[in-house]
Write an enzyme that holds these catalytic residues in place. Structure first.
Site, PDB file in Angstrom:
ATOM      1  N   GLU A  50      27.070 -41.434  11.039  1.00  0.00           N
ATOM      2  CA  GLU A  50      27.519 -40.897  12.264  1.00  0.00           C
ATOM      3  C   GLU A  50      28.828 -40.965  12.633  1.00  0.00           C
ATOM      4  OE1 GLU A  50      24.866 -42.540  11.794  1.00  0.00           O
ATOM      5  OE2 GLU A  50      23.070 -41.345  12.338  1.00  0.00           O
ATOM      6  N   PHE A 112      11.769 -47.264  20.843  1.00  0.00           N
ATOM      7  CA  PHE A 112      12.438 -47.283  19.677  1.00  0.00           C
ATOM      8  C   PHE A 112      13.388 -46.321  19.500  1.00  0.00           C
ATOM      9  CE2 PHE A 112      12.431 -45.362  15.266  1.00  0.00           C
ATOM     10  CZ  PHE A 112      12.845 -46.417  14.630  1.00  0.00           C
ATOM     11  N   GLN A 113      14.545 -46.852  18.923  1.00  0.00           N
ATOM     12  CA  GLN A 113      15.800 -46.047  18.925  1.00  0.00           C
ATOM     13  C   GLN A 113      16.515 -45.399  20.140  1.00  0.00           C
ATOM     14  OE1 GLN A 113      15.573 -43.274  15.490  1.00  0.00           O
ATOM     15  NE2 GLN A 113      16.332 -44.605  14.213  1.00  0.00           N
ATOM     16  N   LYS A 162      14.259 -35.994  23.770  1.00  0.00           N
ATOM     17  CA  LYS A 162      13.456 -35.029  22.619  1.00  0.00           C
ATOM     18  C   LYS A 162      12.278 -34.219  23.241  1.00  0.00           C
ATOM     19  CE  LYS A 162      10.870 -35.661  18.406  1.00  0.00           C
ATOM     20  NZ  LYS A 162      10.222 -36.624  17.431  1.00  0.00           N
ATOM     21  N   MET A 478      49.240 -54.080   6.711  1.00  0.00           N
ATOM     22  CA  MET A 478      50.025 -54.137   8.106  1.00  0.00           C
ATOM     23  C   MET A 478      49.649 -55.568   8.587  1.00  0.00           C
ATOM     24  SD  MET A 478      52.260 -52.793  10.132  1.00  0.00           S
ATOM     25  CE  MET A 478      52.241 -51.156  10.205  1.00  0.00           C
TER      26      MET A 478
END
Lengths: 568, 163
Positions: A50, A112-113, A162, A478
């Site tokens: 993502e 969940f999630q 949802k 760096m």
């Protein structure tokens, strides 16, 4: 006709003219993915993580003047996206991120999630919304696009539970949108603009300093006209490169921590400074007290009032869209009978010429070992200075900024504010999709590239013929440089051991890999790579392991307290 | 310097957290913060007491204005204004102290709003300084609880903050 929330969301994207959505499916966005499946107007690019979805949308937005769109699921989908969102926020990039959320009744139950998407993104978005009613989806998405693009742009997140995406409502897309608490400035105050013009005309040691705001406002034509009309020196920040043509003789190079000597000294010693869409950040002017030791008048044009007089006190603040304000400023200057004082200006240019004469970007090239700066110079030649270049973060980023002379805006795509390693490859995907057929290169390091290397798979799926210029010095360069300068050569965890064979890795993903070990092979390899118009080519340049980026203004130091290459 | 900032914002879930988050993220002080809906139920009015240099206060004003849900902002301390705070103090009140506390409450123009055989609850409004002096004037060992709202403020005369 009634549509589901998911269908409404996709219809909104269609109405906004969205070409690509970058995303990754999951439980909470299944209805939205179903709605995507049933249409063909909005194309979906399936990334492999993502974070990459948001960076790709970001690259798409930076290289065009459009809003980038990403779609992620709840929980880990959102948390993975956060780095991308924060990256866009720091550089003021217009994005709309749609995230799934657990069903309304489950919110707050540690489902969940589940994460509090609005809470977790709040400090790194321009604004965000949780849509609890299906009837609000269309108006919210309309608002999200408006907020993302107007004023000082930025990412806006729309979190859709949802169940809401599966409820039904009448769809109608609002024709217009207004937010009573939000009125971004467009035109600058005319009195202030006249005062700015007068100050500029009276300057004896003038300097024009422009940043990412010029790119975002598509104001490079106005800026270029202004700089040429006045005949004054111009510097760009890292975010502003391409805002004024780098090959123009009035361009004194990038300023800041790794800016040119002439840009930094002109910045420090000017008597009138015009700052345009830039914010005097720590990497640009270094130590504020040191910067303030020299007295100068400062004119600051910015769309965001909170950027003005934040770190440096400004004499003439002008709040407005950079393109509009510069247009008005040009008109005032054109109608003025007064002209800049040519004698003082000539003396100022002579002084700048002296600083330029130090040739601070010179480096010792080698026949044996590939110098990273040399690769960038050859990349510039191979692409005739006209490619879209993304970068990751570190030494390679600075070398690209220094040695690739960007003449056009929106060609240089990098994470300046947040400094996100892993940005370059996914951003390049978005750029390539926005500009099919155009040469797009990602300059990266072996550290950064591995932070989103999985996107080579996305590139294969969507046939994105990127050219990856890997400056492989087997160090986190760096970090290594700072450890050399400021930590007694103690190279704590900055050496990269057990690197993959990048050539084979490219091949494993179905791409072309090259390894380049000799300076004489650099030019030909780049030429060959860019000739392969349909292939992604990963070029593994084995570069000098201990090369450093110069000039360097160490952190906390002033612009004139610079380390030049030969001094070490 | 101490400043009292008043603002109108959309009465929406999460709006308060945007303001509170802004102060903590940018390291600004919050001495007190009060918020409640206004006569227009779509809007809330917030009063924030903060402190900082002129530059910091200017940034606080600009950053607050930048929040999308903030409708308007006013630094009340830039002009004439009135501040009030409400305090409830629960005190042990037995024997001679009952009379003494009632007298003190009267002097400070407070009210005793709950009485049991052992306890008083005293209500007091005024500036923060006045509430502080009340607490200093009484026997602190008798205090069981204090509850303060933080300051609410309003501009004097025709200085009005509205949409």
């Amino acid at each position: 006709m009634e549509l589901t929330g998911a269908e409404i969301a996709i219809r909104c994207l269609q109405e906004e003219g969205v070409e690509y959505v970058f995303g990754y499916p999951g439980g909470a966005v299944l209805f939205i993915y179903d709605a995507l499946f049933n249409q063909s107007k909005v194309k979906h690019i399936l990334v492999r993580h993502e974070q990459a979805a948001v960076h790709a949308a970001d690259g798409y937005a930076r290289s065009t003047d459009r809003v980038g769109v990403a779609l992620v699921t709840s929980g880990p989908g959102v948390t993975n996206a956060v780095t991308g969102i924060a990256t866009a926020y720091m550089d003021s990039i217009p994005l709309v991120i749609i995230s799934g959320q657990v069903p309304t009744r489950a919110i707050g139950e540690d489902a969940f999630q589940e994460v509090d998407a609005v809470g977790i993104t709040r400090p790194c978005v321009k604004h965000n919304f949780l849509v609890k009613d299906v009837r609000d989806i269309a108006a919210t998405i309309k608002k999200a696009f408006y907020l993302a693009k107007s004023g000082r742009p930025g990412p806006v997140l729309v979190d859709i539970p949802k169940d809401v995406s599966n409820q039904k409502a009448e769809f109608s897309y609002p024709a217009s949108v207004s937010v009573r608490s939000y009125h971004p400035a467009q035109n600058g105050e005319m009195g202030q603009i006249k005062q700015a013009a007068q100050l500029l005309l009276e300057a004896r040691r003038p300097m024009i300093y422009s940043g990412g705001g010029v790119i975002l406002s598509d104001a490079s034509r106005q800026l270029t006209d202004l700089v040429r009309l006045l005949g004054y020196p111009c510097t760009n920040t890292l975010m502003g490169l391409g805002g004024f043509p780098a090959t123009d003789k009035q361009f004194v190079g990038m300023l800041g921590m790794h800016g040119t000597l002439e840009a930094n000294l002109a910045m420090q010693n000017c008597d009138v400074l015009l700052a345009v869409g830039a914010r005097f950040d720590d990497r640009v002017i270094g130590n504020v007290e040191h910067f303030n030791q020299e007295k100068r008048k400062i004119i600051h044009i910015d769309i965001d009032p909170s950027s003005i007089s934040k770190r440096v006190k400004v004499d003439v603040p002008i709040v407005g869209d950079v393109a509009h304000v510069l247009g008005d400023l040009l008109a005032v200057l054109h109608s003025s009978k007064q002209k800049p004082e040519q004698q003082a200006l000539a003396a100022w240019w002579a002084q700048i010429g002296e600083w330029r004469g130090k040739r601070c970007l010179n480096y010792k090239n080698s026949d044996e070992i590939i110098k990273p700066q040399f690769v960038i110079e050859k990349l510039y030649e191979a692409t005739h200075g006209d490619a879209f270049i993304t970068s990751d973060v570190g030494q390679h980023q600075m070398w690209t900024a220094q040695y690739y002379k960007f003449d056009k805006p929106r060609r240089w795509i990098n994470s300046g504010g947040l400094g996100t390693m892993g940005f370059g490859l996914p951003a390049a995907m978005g750029v390539q999709l926005a500009h099919p057929g155009a040469p797009v290169a990602c300059v990266t390091g072996e550290g950064s590239l591995q932070m989103n290397i999985q996107e080579l798979s996305t590139c294969k799926q969507f046939r994105l013929p990127l050219k990856i210029v890997l400056l492989n010095n087997r160090y986190l360069g760096m970090v290594r440089q700072w450890q050399e300068f400021f930590h007694g050569n103690r190279y704590s965890e900055s050496y990269m051991d057990a690197l993959p064979d990048f050539m084979k890795l490219a091949e494993a993903y179905g791409h072309v890999g090259m390894r380049i070990e000799k300076p004489s092979d650099v030019g030909p390899a780049l030429k060959e790579a860019f000739a392969r118009k349909d292939d992604l080519v990963l070029m593994d340049f084995r570069t000098d392991q201990t090369e450093n980026v110069f000039p360097m203004v160490p952190g906390g130091k002033g612009l004139s307290e610079v380390i030049l290459g030969e001094e070490l | 310097m101490r400043h009292i900032i008043s603002l109108l914002m959309e009465n929406e879930a999460g709006a308060l957290s945007r303001v509170a988050g802004l102060f903590s993220a940018r390291g600004y002080n919050i001495e007190s913060l009060t918020v409640a809906p206004t006569e227009d139920p779509t809007m809330s009015r917030m009063t924030i007491v903060t402190s900082g240099s002129d530059e910091i206060i200017e940034q606080i004003n600009k950053q607050l204005n930048k929040l999308i849900e903030v409708v308007s902002v006013m630094d009340l301390s830039e002009g004439d204004h009135i501040e009030r705070e409400l305090m409830l103090v629960k005190m042990q009140a037995v024997g001679a102290m009952r009379e003494e506390l009632a007298r003190m409450t009267d002097i400070f123009r407070g009210r005793i709003i709950d009485v049991t055989d052992k306890v008083y609850i005293i209500e007091l409004t005024g500036s923060g300084a006045k509430l502080d002096s009340f607490l200093q004037a009484i026997d602190r060992s008798l205090i069981l609880e204090t509850v303060r709202t933080g300051a609410s403020g309003i501009g004097r005369g025709d200085r009005v903050l509205k949409l």
